[in-house]
Design an enzyme around this catalytic site. Structure first.
Site, PDB file in Angstrom:
ATOM      1  N   LYS A 175       8.589   5.331  -1.998  1.00  0.00           N
ATOM      2  CA  LYS A 175       8.770   4.458  -3.074  1.00  0.00           C
ATOM      3  C   LYS A 175       9.801   3.598  -2.903  1.00  0.00           C
ATOM      4  O   LYS A 175      11.005   4.247  -3.154  1.00  0.00           O
ATOM      5  CB  LYS A 175       8.304   4.755  -4.484  1.00  0.00           C
ATOM      6  CG  LYS A 175       8.208   3.834  -5.396  1.00  0.00           C
ATOM      7  CD  LYS A 175       7.428   4.298  -6.524  1.00  0.00           C
ATOM      8  CE  LYS A 175       7.549   3.429  -7.948  1.00  0.00           C
ATOM      9  NZ  LYS A 175       6.837   3.861  -9.044  1.00  0.00           N
ATOM     10  N   ASP A 196      -0.037   5.346 -19.611  1.00  0.00           N
ATOM     11  CA  ASP A 196      -0.696   4.413 -19.095  1.00  0.00           C
ATOM     12  C   ASP A 196      -1.671   4.999 -17.849  1.00  0.00           C
ATOM     13  O   ASP A 196      -1.848   4.561 -16.630  1.00  0.00           O
ATOM     14  CB  ASP A 196       0.468   3.801 -17.885  1.00  0.00           C
ATOM     15  CG  ASP A 196       0.088   2.398 -17.414  1.00  0.00           C
ATOM     16  OD1 ASP A 196      -0.935   1.835 -18.033  1.00  0.00           O
ATOM     17  OD2 ASP A 196       0.964   1.725 -16.768  1.00  0.00           O
ATOM     18  N   SER A 216       5.140  -3.622  -9.692  1.00  0.00           N
ATOM     19  CA  SER A 216       5.767  -4.769 -10.035  1.00  0.00           C
ATOM     20  C   SER A 216       7.217  -4.765  -9.961  1.00  0.00           C
ATOM     21  O   SER A 216       7.892  -5.626  -9.946  1.00  0.00           O
ATOM     22  CB  SER A 216       5.672  -4.905 -11.867  1.00  0.00           C
ATOM     23  OG  SER A 216       5.671  -3.593 -12.337  1.00  0.00           O
ATOM     24  N   GLU A 249      -6.155   2.689 -11.782  1.00  0.00           N
ATOM     25  CA  GLU A 249      -5.270   2.355 -10.738  1.00  0.00           C
ATOM     26  C   GLU A 249      -4.137   3.122 -10.667  1.00  0.00           C
ATOM     27  O   GLU A 249      -3.491   3.460  -9.523  1.00  0.00           O
ATOM     28  CB  GLU A 249      -4.569   1.124 -11.167  1.00  0.00           C
ATOM     29  CG  GLU A 249      -5.277  -0.369 -11.081  1.00  0.00           C
ATOM     30  CD  GLU A 249      -5.849  -0.647 -12.548  1.00  0.00           C
ATOM     31  OE1 GLU A 249      -6.101   0.456 -13.051  1.00  0.00           O
ATOM     32  OE2 GLU A 249      -6.205  -1.733 -12.694  1.00  0.00           O
ATOM     33  N   SER A 307       8.330  -2.158  -6.976  1.00  0.00           N
ATOM     34  CA  SER A 307       8.422  -1.363  -6.063  1.00  0.00           C
ATOM     35  C   SER A 307       7.264  -1.623  -4.973  1.00  0.00           C
ATOM     36  O   SER A 307       6.227  -2.396  -5.316  1.00  0.00           O
ATOM     37  CB  SER A 307       8.476  -0.095  -6.319  1.00  0.00           C
ATOM     38  OG  SER A 307       7.398   0.452  -7.216  1.00  0.00           O
ATOM     39  N   GLU A 351      -6.644   4.488  -4.530  1.00  0.00           N
ATOM     40  CA  GLU A 351      -6.755   4.703  -6.105  1.00  0.00           C
ATOM     41  C   GLU A 351      -8.208   4.925  -6.478  1.00  0.00           C
ATOM     42  O   GLU A 351      -8.956   4.455  -5.726  1.00  0.00           O
ATOM     43  CB  GLU A 351      -6.231   3.301  -6.703  1.00  0.00           C
ATOM     44  CG  GLU A 351      -4.899   2.959  -6.300  1.00  0.00           C
ATOM     45  CD  GLU A 351      -4.575   1.590  -6.799  1.00  0.00           C
ATOM     46  OE1 GLU A 351      -5.487   0.970  -7.477  1.00  0.00           O
ATOM     47  OE2 GLU A 351      -3.468   0.927  -6.494  1.00  0.00           O
ATOM     48  N   ASP A 361       2.790   7.227 -11.670  1.00  0.00           N
ATOM     49  CA  ASP A 361       3.102   6.272 -12.442  1.00  0.00           C
ATOM     50  C   ASP A 361       3.708   6.888 -13.965  1.00  0.00           C
ATOM     51  O   ASP A 361       3.130   6.720 -14.865  1.00  0.00           O
ATOM     52  CB  ASP A 361       2.320   5.196 -12.742  1.00  0.00           C
ATOM     53  CG  ASP A 361       3.225   3.853 -13.321  1.00  0.00           C
ATOM     54  OD1 ASP A 361       4.290   3.904 -13.310  1.00  0.00           O
ATOM     55  OD2 ASP A 361       2.582   2.695 -13.254  1.00  0.00           O
ATOM     56  N   GLU A 390       4.768  12.605  -2.463  1.00  0.00           N
ATOM     57  CA  GLU A 390       3.524  13.058  -1.755  1.00  0.00           C
ATOM     58  C   GLU A 390       2.804  12.043  -1.442  1.00  0.00           C
ATOM     59  O   GLU A 390       2.492  11.146  -2.342  1.00  0.00           O
ATOM     60  CB  GLU A 390       2.934  14.026  -2.700  1.00  0.00           C
ATOM     61  CG  GLU A 390       1.780  14.805  -2.371  1.00  0.00           C
ATOM     62  CD  GLU A 390       1.095  15.660  -3.138  1.00  0.00           C
ATOM     63  OE1 GLU A 390       1.693  15.741  -4.499  1.00  0.00           O
ATOM     64  OE2 GLU A 390       0.110  16.307  -2.914  1.00  0.00           O
ATOM     65  N   SER A 391       2.090  11.940  -0.375  1.00  0.00           N
ATOM     66  CA  SER A 391       1.218  10.623  -0.053  1.00  0.00           C
ATOM     67  C   SER A 391      -0.080  10.937  -0.454  1.00  0.00           C
ATOM     68  O   SER A 391      -0.617  11.767  -0.007  1.00  0.00           O
ATOM     69  CB  SER A 391       1.628  10.456   1.381  1.00  0.00           C
ATOM     70  OG  SER A 391       0.818   9.087   1.788  1.00  0.00           O
TER      71      SER A 391
END
Ligand code: ATP
Length: 407
Positions: free
Chosen positions: A91, A185, A72, A189, A74, A146, A203, A140-141
């Site tokens: 990010k 959260d 929302s 996702e 980034s 997800e 997140d 970290e990628s």
């Protein structure tokens, strides 16, 4: 404090927590040595060195390869550092947008909390940098996407596979809860997967520190209340709807919803509107599909207890009661990360031409347009077609999730 202040105070890898215009989240009082103490005698340093430093990097130092996703406030791109060849997830957050949307607290909270966490199941923050327009977090990628995508691609996940994912998530939550942090959260996702299929929780902008936390926290401004309700409607526990203070029970309820969703393909209380979803949560109105095993039903039942203090892991036995549940039979809790991960389902194929165009547009608007030109054509083609597939999934996700499901 605006988003510029956030990083200006960070110069030299130091963040001063002194801010004349703020009220602290846990209302600590500072003594003469600059140490904050809350009612329980917990000490928090008012300034400290970040482990992940602010570097003098520029976006041109990276080759942006593909768009991982859009949040929302980034965008996250997979990027290779040109001099070292190392891969990161950058990010990218627009400073003006963050200031305008009053998201500074969330950005600061995620930065400061991620910096202090060290667990194989949590994405690592390596560095930050900024330019006139953006703040960049070098993460970290997670190239496996997800957990949400795995559920969508497989329609639902077998109990053996779900056991693997839930065990790795339990391991992360135990670590966070022992540190005195509530994630708030947890949902498919926000559960990212590595290329070899292991879990990384992401997140941390909604994290709530408990009174006893050993993690250094930040003050919140009066108009950006990090202590109030955040989260996603379909995973919200009933007590939060009744304005009860947050507890680790919030994450355990969301864990139960996540397990249900893995096994069935849909979250247990999901309905046609936010209001209907909340009604169902308050009435604990959900049904088990017939094919759920009795162990899975019992575990979900215990996690979706209306009384947060009765949810497994919330009681006096702590995590031992959750980890010894029959659903987890065979899990070696001393070597959770050593388990063999389920095979990842690949992205669905899409009309590549249309979508490659969209993906290229998104990358260039992520501040990566010029760098992408330096990628050799073959790699560029591969990057954009894989970005296209994921971009298509992002769109599908937005259309299948009700507006209330995104924060
Ligand atoms: N480290 C990472 N590696 C790979 N993909 C990532 C990584 N971090 C985030 N992503 C992807 O990028 C998307 C956007 O992430 P971001 O953190 O900006 O927002 P979000 O958490 O999804 O949304 P919101 O900010 O609205 O809660 C995520 O949905 C995720 O799929």
């Amino acid at each position: 404090m605006d988003s510029n202040d956030l990083l200006q105070t960070e110069m030299g890898s130091k963040l001063s927590l002194q801010d004349s215009n703020t009220t602290p989240c846990l209302t600590p009082a500072a003594d003469n040595n600059g140490i904050e103490r809350n009612g329980n005698g917990v000490q928090r340093s008012k300034s400290f060195a970040f482990r992940a430093p602010q570097e003098p990097f520029r976006i041109e130092d990276f080759e942006c390869e593909k768009l991982h996703g859009v949040g929302s406030y980034s965008r996250v791109v997979r990027a290779k550092k040109k001099d070292t060849g190392k891969i990161y997830a950058l990010k990218i957050m627009d400073k003006r947008f963050i200031a305008k949307e009053k998201k500074t607290t969330y950005v600061k909270l995620e930065r400061i909390v991620l910096d202090q966490l060290d667990h194989p199941g949590i994405i690592k923050l390596y560095f930050t940098f900024q330019d006139a327009s953006n703040i960049y977090l070098g993460l970290e990628s997670c190239d496996g996407g997800e957990l949400f995508d795995q559920i969508s691609r497989k329609a639902c996940i077998s109990e053996d596979e779900a056991r693997f994912y839930i065990a790795e998530i339990v391991d992360v939550l135990e670590y966070l809860h022992k540190l005195g942090l509530i994630h708030r959260d947890v949902k498919p996702e926000n559960i990212l997967l590595t290329a070899d299929g292991h879990v990384k929780l992401a997140d941390f902008g909604s994290v709530k520190p408990m009174e006893n936390t050993s993690i250094s926290i930040i003050p919140t401004t009066s108009n950006e209340k990090a202590c109030t309700f955040v989260g996603t409607a379909a995973y919200v526990p009933p007590e939060v709807l009744k304005h009860a203070p947050p507890t680790i029970g919030n994450d355990l309820w969301a864990l139960g919803c996540t397990l249900y969703q893995m096994l069935s393909g849909i979250s247990p209380f999901k309905d046609g509107s936010e209001w209907l979803t909340f009604q169902r949560i308050m009435a604990r109105d959900f049904k088990f599909p017939e094919y759920f095993s009795s162990e899975a039903r019992h575990l979900i039942d215990c996690l979706l207890d209306m009384d947060p203090s009765k949810r497994l892991a919330s009681g006096p036995d702590g995590y031992a009661s959750l980890k010894s549940h029959p659903f987890f039979k065979g899990v070696d809790w001393d070597n959770v990360r050593g388990m063999l991960a389920p095979k990842l389902a690949p992205p669905l194929t899409v009309d590549k031409e249309d979508e490659a165009e969209d993906a290229g547009w998104l990358l260039s608007h992520a501040g990566c347009g010029s760098t992408n030109d330096e990628v050799p054509p073959k790699e560029k083609e591969m990057a954009s077609s894989s970005a296209a597939v994921e971009n298509k999934e992002n769109k599908a996700k937005f259309s299948t999730i009700d507006a209330f499901d995104s924060k």
